[in-house]
Design an enzyme around this catalytic site. Structure first.
Site, PDB file in Angstrom:
ATOM      1  N   HIS A   1      42.003  77.097  38.237  1.00  0.00           N
ATOM      2  CA  HIS A   1      42.102  75.682  37.854  1.00  0.00           C
ATOM      3  C   HIS A   1      42.392  74.839  39.094  1.00  0.00           C
ATOM      4  O   HIS A   1      41.521  74.599  39.912  1.00  0.00           O
ATOM      5  CB  HIS A   1      43.181  75.523  36.779  1.00  0.00           C
ATOM      6  CG  HIS A   1      43.216  74.174  36.127  1.00  0.00           C
ATOM      7  ND1 HIS A   1      42.203  73.254  36.210  1.00  0.00           N
ATOM      8  CD2 HIS A   1      44.169  73.573  35.359  1.00  0.00           C
ATOM      9  CE1 HIS A   1      42.511  72.167  35.528  1.00  0.00           C
ATOM     10  NE2 HIS A   1      43.718  72.329  35.006  1.00  0.00           N
TER      11      HIS A   1
ATOM     12  N   HIS B   1      30.699  74.615  36.823  1.00  0.00           N
ATOM     13  CA  HIS B   1      31.729  74.004  35.989  1.00  0.00           C
ATOM     14  C   HIS B   1      31.578  74.541  34.580  1.00  0.00           C
ATOM     15  O   HIS B   1      30.469  74.822  34.126  1.00  0.00           O
ATOM     16  CB  HIS B   1      31.601  72.473  36.002  1.00  0.00           C
ATOM     17  CG  HIS B   1      32.776  71.771  35.399  1.00  0.00           C
ATOM     18  ND1 HIS B   1      32.888  71.526  34.050  1.00  0.00           N
ATOM     19  CD2 HIS B   1      33.914  71.275  35.969  1.00  0.00           C
ATOM     20  CE1 HIS B   1      34.030  70.901  33.809  1.00  0.00           C
ATOM     21  NE2 HIS B   1      34.670  70.740  34.955  1.00  0.00           N
TER      22      HIS B   1
ATOM     23  N   ASP C   1      35.932  69.695  43.334  1.00  0.00           N
ATOM     24  CA  ASP C   1      36.672  70.425  44.364  1.00  0.00           C
ATOM     25  C   ASP C   1      35.849  70.669  45.621  1.00  0.00           C
ATOM     26  O   ASP C   1      36.408  70.962  46.682  1.00  0.00           O
ATOM     27  CB  ASP C   1      37.152  71.770  43.806  1.00  0.00           C
ATOM     28  CG  ASP C   1      38.107  71.599  42.645  1.00  0.00           C
ATOM     29  OD1 ASP C   1      39.032  70.781  42.767  1.00  0.00           O
ATOM     30  OD2 ASP C   1      37.926  72.271  41.612  1.00  0.00           O
TER      31      ASP C   1
END
Length: 472
Positions: A308, A354, A409
């Site tokens: 995460h 994702h 990210d």
């Protein structure tokens, strides 16, 4: 609400933009504020809540038995992926378009929410107002909320002492979660519950705790950063700065561009609907009527997991490993070889793919646009740009990835690194500060809507096997 004829051109444009954006009735726009109560977020909520309480009652009464879909064995064994099972008002994730905050996409938020001058990035306080009310705030409302957050930012001395009791080498997220737990002694919800507050008023102390927690988190987070990496020399808040800029200042970064980056970072990381680990954890724990401090501390411990919130630090470390092995002037052919080497070793390319999205994450795109504007010649940004071209075709060729595109990210670490915040181990703390805005906003609505204790049914593999035999 009284509407004056002499509204500004900006307000007219914003109002028109909302009307033309093909949104649901989730987002409302009020052009002119006429009283002090209009500047007070709690007063605004108090007006909105009865209407939404009636709405959820009607939904349950008229449509409570409507089926939302079928649950498969794959869903049960696969982390409940694709299973609709949570009410989350503040945001909704579209697999193709990405996140919408109260109906607004990230580009729409960048256009409509009041921004900092002269840079123009949305102020996080504006998004907090939007998430809580469903309304695009005025600059005056954002300024009032910013002032309220500053007024609540003082952290009790015992919190610092509690953090200092940990080794300075403890992971930043360990220190951060510990600090949040130490803040819990302030909880207005706990005090009110112990005094027998009626359940219809649960939202009020939840709101107080949430706003105070959001206000104090940057102070605690910055203290941890300075403790770990700057010889413990902490920096006080600056009452002339907004939420994002003040956070950058307390970390030790005062350049206008870094302040702009922090506003952008905090804004785009606030919320990503309710099914991700940190959001779901916060909601789950709060459903037991744990106060926002306890609930958010639990959420942080979920955020600290490698699958995460730790992903953003892993991306930067991986990018630096590419440079270390291939050199600064790495070619696209070298990149392809390194990516295949990573995949063939059983690892993933961090920052790509994702669980829900099936397209390039718009949070990645807005960070890329920021980089093109502020740091186009940065070597690591150029490497990230090349990865954007090289990685998706390889993952598509591999054939095992539903989404080969970059997520949020894949970019954030390079931006932070450019401005000197190079300590990748700390990055998840930044994520945590931001995510509090979304989680706490929803917690207020959890209590306002009277959402119950979460208690899904679990089964064993034997039960599944027997059920499948009966169904075949």
């Amino acid at each position: 609400m009284v509407f004056f004829r002499s509204v500004s051109l900006l307000n007219k444009l914003r109002s028109r933009a909302v009307q033309q954006s093909n949104l649901s009735n989730t987002v409302r726009w009020f052009q002119v504020q006429t009283s002090a109560s209009d500047l007070d977020l709690r007063s605004q909520l108090k007006e909105l809540i009865p209407e939404q309480q009636e709405r959820i009652k009607k939904l349950k009464a008229e449509h409570g038995k409507v089926q939302l879909g079928n649950i498969t064995v794959d869903m049960v064994l696969g982390g409940m992926r694709g299973m609709t099972g949570l009410l989350w008002e503040t945001s909704l994730l579209d697999p193709e378009e990405g996140i919408r905050f109260r109906g607004l996409s990230i580009p729409e938020c960048q256009k409509l929410l009041p921004g900092a001058k002269p840079g123009g990035e949305p102020l996080p306080e504006g998004l907090l107002w939007l998430l809580l009310t469903g309304k695009v705030p005025t600059k005056e409302q954002v300024d009032a909320l910013s002032a309220e957050l500053r007024s609540r930012a003082a952290v009790p001395e015992h919190v610092y002492k509690t953090i200092d009791a940990l080794p300075v080498t403890a992971h930043p997220m360990t220190q951060f979660a510990t600090g949040v737990m130490a803040l819990q002694v302030q909880s207005e919800f706990q005090k009110a519950y112990e005094k027998g507050i009626h359940k219809t008023k649960y939202w009020e102390p939840t709101y107080e705790d949430s706003i105070t927690l959001i206000a104090q988190l940057p102070v605690v987070a910055a203290y941890i950063y300075r403790r770990m990496y700057k010889n413990g020399q902490s920096i006080s808040t600056d009452d002339s700065l907004d939420y994002g800029a003040n956070f950058a200042h307390m970390l030790g970064y005062d350049s206008p561009s870094m302040q702009e980056l922090m506003r952008l970072y905090v804004t785009i990381h606030t919320d990503h609907e309710g099914g991700n680990v940190s959001a779901h954890t916060g909601h789950l724990v709060a459903s037991a009527l744990s106060d926002p401090y306890l609930s958010f501390a639990a959420a942080l411990n979920g955020l600290a997991g490698p699958l995460h919130g730790l992903a953003n630090q892993e991306v930067l470390l991986w990018i630096k490993s590419v440079v270390s092995e291939c050199g600064e002037n790495v070619t696209k052919e070298q990149l392809k070889d390194y990516i295949w080497k990573t995949l063939n070793s059983g690892k993933v390319v961090p920052g790509y793919g994702h669980g829900v999205l099936r397209n390039t994450d718009p949070r990645y795109i807005c960070q890329r646009e920021f980089a093109l504007k502020h740091l186009p010649d940065d070597p690591l940004f150029q490497l990230v740009s090349n990865l954007f071209e090289v990685v998706p075709p390889i993952l598509t060729e591999l054939g095992k990835v539903k989404n080969p595109w970059p997520n949020v990210d894949a970019h954030s670490g390079v931006l932070l690194n450019h401005y000197g915040l190079t300590e990748a181990r700390y990055y998840t703390v930044l994520f945590g500060v931001s995510r509090a805005i979304g989680i706490c906003s929803q917690l207020v609505w959890d209590r306002a809507l009277g959402l119950p204790l979460e208690r899904p049914k679990s089964v064993t593999m034997e039960w599944l096997e027997n059920h499948c035999k009966k169904s075949s």
